[in-house]
Design a protein around this motif. Structure first.
Motif, PDB file in Angstrom:
ATOM      1  N   ARG A 263      32.737  44.149  36.209  1.00 41.80           N
ATOM      2  CA  ARG A 263      34.040  44.433  35.574  1.00 41.80           C
ATOM      3  C   ARG A 263      34.868  45.389  36.418  1.00 41.80           C
ATOM      4  NH1 ARG A 263      30.967  45.794  30.814  1.00 41.80           N
ATOM      5  NH2 ARG A 263      30.555  43.843  29.754  1.00 41.80           N
ATOM      6  N   ALA A 264      34.234  46.434  36.924  1.00 45.33           N
ATOM      7  CA  ALA A 264      34.954  47.437  37.719  1.00 45.33           C
ATOM      8  C   ALA A 264      35.498  46.826  39.008  1.00 45.33           C
ATOM      9  CB  ALA A 264      34.035  48.616  38.032  1.00 45.33           C
ATOM     10  N   LEU A 265      34.699  46.032  39.685  1.00 50.24           N
ATOM     11  CA  LEU A 265      35.154  45.408  40.932  1.00 50.24           C
ATOM     12  C   LEU A 265      36.323  44.466  40.692  1.00 50.24           C
ATOM     13  CD1 LEU A 265      31.709  44.671  42.585  1.00 50.24           C
ATOM     14  CD2 LEU A 265      33.495  46.163  43.521  1.00 50.24           C
ATOM     15  N   VAL A 266      36.189  43.592  39.694  1.00 52.00           N
ATOM     16  CA  VAL A 266      37.263  42.644  39.394  1.00 52.00           C
ATOM     17  C   VAL A 266      38.493  43.378  38.872  1.00 52.00           C
ATOM     18  CG1 VAL A 266      37.926  40.712  37.891  1.00 52.00           C
ATOM     19  CG2 VAL A 266      35.725  40.690  39.076  1.00 52.00           C
ATOM     20  N   GLY A 267      38.272  44.397  38.043  1.00 53.51           N
ATOM     21  CA  GLY A 267      39.388  45.161  37.480  1.00 53.51           C
ATOM     22  C   GLY A 267      40.167  45.954  38.505  1.00 53.51           C
ATOM     23  N   SER A 268      39.533  46.310  39.611  1.00 54.26           N
ATOM     24  CA  SER A 268      40.219  47.091  40.634  1.00 54.26           C
ATOM     25  C   SER A 268      41.034  46.219  41.586  1.00 54.26           C
ATOM     26  CB  SER A 268      39.203  47.914  41.440  1.00 54.26           C
ATOM     27  OG  SER A 268      38.388  47.064  42.223  1.00 54.26           O
ATOM     28  N   ALA A 269      40.861  44.911  41.491  1.00 45.40           N
ATOM     29  CA  ALA A 269      41.557  43.997  42.393  1.00 45.40           C
ATOM     30  C   ALA A 269      42.821  43.451  41.743  1.00 45.40           C
ATOM     31  CB  ALA A 269      40.633  42.839  42.766  1.00 45.40           C
ATOM     32  N   ARG A 270      43.770  43.093  42.571  1.00 52.10           N
ATOM     33  CA  ARG A 270      44.983  42.442  42.067  1.00 52.10           C
ATOM     34  C   ARG A 270      44.633  41.042  41.563  1.00 52.10           C
ATOM     35  NH1 ARG A 270      48.241  38.861  44.342  1.00 52.10           N
ATOM     36  NH2 ARG A 270      47.363  39.132  46.410  1.00 52.10           N
ATOM     37  N   ARG A 271      43.687  40.422  42.221  1.00 54.66           N
ATOM     38  CA  ARG A 271      43.266  39.060  41.895  1.00 54.66           C
ATOM     39  C   ARG A 271      41.748  39.032  41.994  1.00 54.66           C
ATOM     40  NH1 ARG A 271      44.250  34.054  45.916  1.00 54.66           N
ATOM     41  NH2 ARG A 271      43.638  32.383  44.537  1.00 54.66           N
ATOM     42  N   GLY A 272      41.066  38.741  40.902  1.00 53.32           N
ATOM     43  CA  GLY A 272      39.620  38.757  40.942  1.00 53.32           C
ATOM     44  C   GLY A 272      38.989  37.800  39.962  1.00 53.32           C
ATOM     45  N   ILE A 273      37.749  37.448  40.255  1.00 53.61           N
ATOM     46  CA  ILE A 273      37.009  36.534  39.402  1.00 53.61           C
ATOM     47  C   ILE A 273      35.513  36.772  39.601  1.00 53.61           C
ATOM     48  CG2 ILE A 273      36.926  34.652  41.101  1.00 53.61           C
ATOM     49  CD1 ILE A 273      37.412  32.729  38.679  1.00 53.61           C
ATOM     50  N   VAL A 274      34.763  36.541  38.539  1.00 51.34           N
ATOM     51  CA  VAL A 274      33.308  36.576  38.605  1.00 51.34           C
ATOM     52  C   VAL A 274      32.813  35.139  38.624  1.00 51.34           C
ATOM     53  CG1 VAL A 274      31.171  37.230  37.428  1.00 51.34           C
ATOM     54  CG2 VAL A 274      33.149  38.756  37.351  1.00 51.34           C
ATOM     55  N   VAL A 275      31.918  34.828  39.550  1.00 52.08           N
ATOM     56  CA  VAL A 275      31.231  33.545  39.559  1.00 52.08           C
ATOM     57  C   VAL A 275      29.863  33.815  38.940  1.00 52.08           C
ATOM     58  CG1 VAL A 275      30.302  31.673  40.952  1.00 52.08           C
ATOM     59  CG2 VAL A 275      32.464  32.755  41.606  1.00 52.08           C
ATOM     60  N   LEU A 276      29.681  33.372  37.723  1.00 56.34           N
ATOM     61  CA  LEU A 276      28.440  33.610  36.996  1.00 56.34           C
ATOM     62  C   LEU A 276      27.457  32.488  37.285  1.00 56.34           C
ATOM     63  CD1 LEU A 276      26.771  35.140  34.854  1.00 56.34           C
ATOM     64  CD2 LEU A 276      27.908  33.719  33.136  1.00 56.34           C
ATOM     65  N   LEU A 277      26.336  32.830  37.879  1.00 54.65           N
ATOM     66  CA  LEU A 277      25.260  31.873  38.121  1.00 54.65           C
ATOM     67  C   LEU A 277      24.228  32.094  37.017  1.00 54.65           C
ATOM     68  CD1 LEU A 277      24.902  32.339  41.984  1.00 54.65           C
ATOM     69  CD2 LEU A 277      26.300  30.663  40.762  1.00 54.65           C
ATOM     70  N   GLY A 278      24.529  31.572  35.856  1.00 51.08           N
ATOM     71  CA  GLY A 278      23.692  31.774  34.686  1.00 51.08           C
ATOM     72  C   GLY A 278      24.279  31.026  33.508  1.00 51.08           C
ATOM     73  N   HIS A 279      23.731  31.249  32.342  1.00 56.18           N
ATOM     74  CA  HIS A 279      24.151  30.539  31.131  1.00 56.18           C
ATOM     75  C   HIS A 279      25.573  30.927  30.709  1.00 56.18           C
ATOM     76  CE1 HIS A 279      24.130  28.887  27.104  1.00 56.18           C
ATOM     77  NE2 HIS A 279      23.055  28.196  27.461  1.00 56.18           N
ATOM     78  N   ALA A 280      26.315  29.952  30.242  1.00 55.29           N
ATOM     79  CA  ALA A 280      27.709  30.165  29.848  1.00 55.29           C
ATOM     80  C   ALA A 280      27.869  31.161  28.700  1.00 55.29           C
ATOM     81  CB  ALA A 280      28.347  28.836  29.465  1.00 55.29           C
ATOM     82  N   ARG A 281      26.839  31.359  27.882  1.00 57.29           N
ATOM     83  CA  ARG A 281      26.966  32.294  26.753  1.00 57.29           C
ATOM     84  C   ARG A 281      27.239  33.719  27.226  1.00 57.29           C
ATOM     85  NH1 ARG A 281      21.406  30.948  26.326  1.00 57.29           N
ATOM     86  NH2 ARG A 281      20.082  32.601  27.104  1.00 57.29           N
ATOM     87  N   TRP A 282      26.929  34.021  28.494  1.00 53.95           N
ATOM     88  CA  TRP A 282      27.151  35.374  29.007  1.00 53.95           C
ATOM     89  C   TRP A 282      28.577  35.592  29.497  1.00 53.95           C
ATOM     90  CZ3 TRP A 282      22.149  34.037  31.808  1.00 53.95           C
ATOM     91  CH2 TRP A 282      21.078  34.208  30.939  1.00 53.95           C
ATOM     92  N   LEU A 283      29.397  34.533  29.518  1.00 52.43           N
ATOM     93  CA  LEU A 283      30.791  34.696  29.920  1.00 52.43           C
ATOM     94  C   LEU A 283      31.521  35.671  29.002  1.00 52.43           C
ATOM     95  CD1 LEU A 283      31.822  31.057  30.869  1.00 52.43           C
ATOM     96  CD2 LEU A 283      31.630  33.013  32.423  1.00 52.43           C
TER      97      LEU A 283
END
Length: 94
Positions: free
Chosen positions: A43-63
């Motif tokens: 969250r901190a890394l994505v929140g500090s960027a102007r444009r950011g995204i997390v690529v989750l390699l895991g179950h969708a319920r954790w989105l």
């Protein structure tokens, strides 16, 4: 490789951020979800960027627990990692 708006850099000048979060269940971890520390750091890394995204390699319920823009690639299998990379290369990201 063709450019689609993502560049690789580190430090305060980085305005874009792609965080890859592998969240695969393992019995020795005692849990299936990403750790609180991993979620907070993503969250901190994505929140500090102007444009950011997390690529989750895991179950969708954790989105929902991420609280950040994300896509789900379901697992750490090579085919899923390549699919996420293709999606980002296509320029369909945030």
């Amino acid at each position: 490789m063709r450019s689609v708006g993502w560049s690789i850099c580190a430090g305060p000048e980085a305005r874009q951020c792609v965080v890859v979060l592998a969240a695969t269940p393992r019995s020795w971890k005692g849990r299936g979800a990403p750790s609180t520390r991993a979620l907070n750091e993503a969250r901190a890394l994505v929140g500090s960027a102007r444009r950011g995204i997390v690529v989750l390699l895991g179950h969708a319920r954790w989105l929902e627990t991420l609280g950040a823009p994300a896509i789900c690639a379901w697992s750490t299998e090579t085919v899923m990692e390549r699919a996420a990379a293709a999606w980002l290369r296509a320029g369909t990201g945030p």
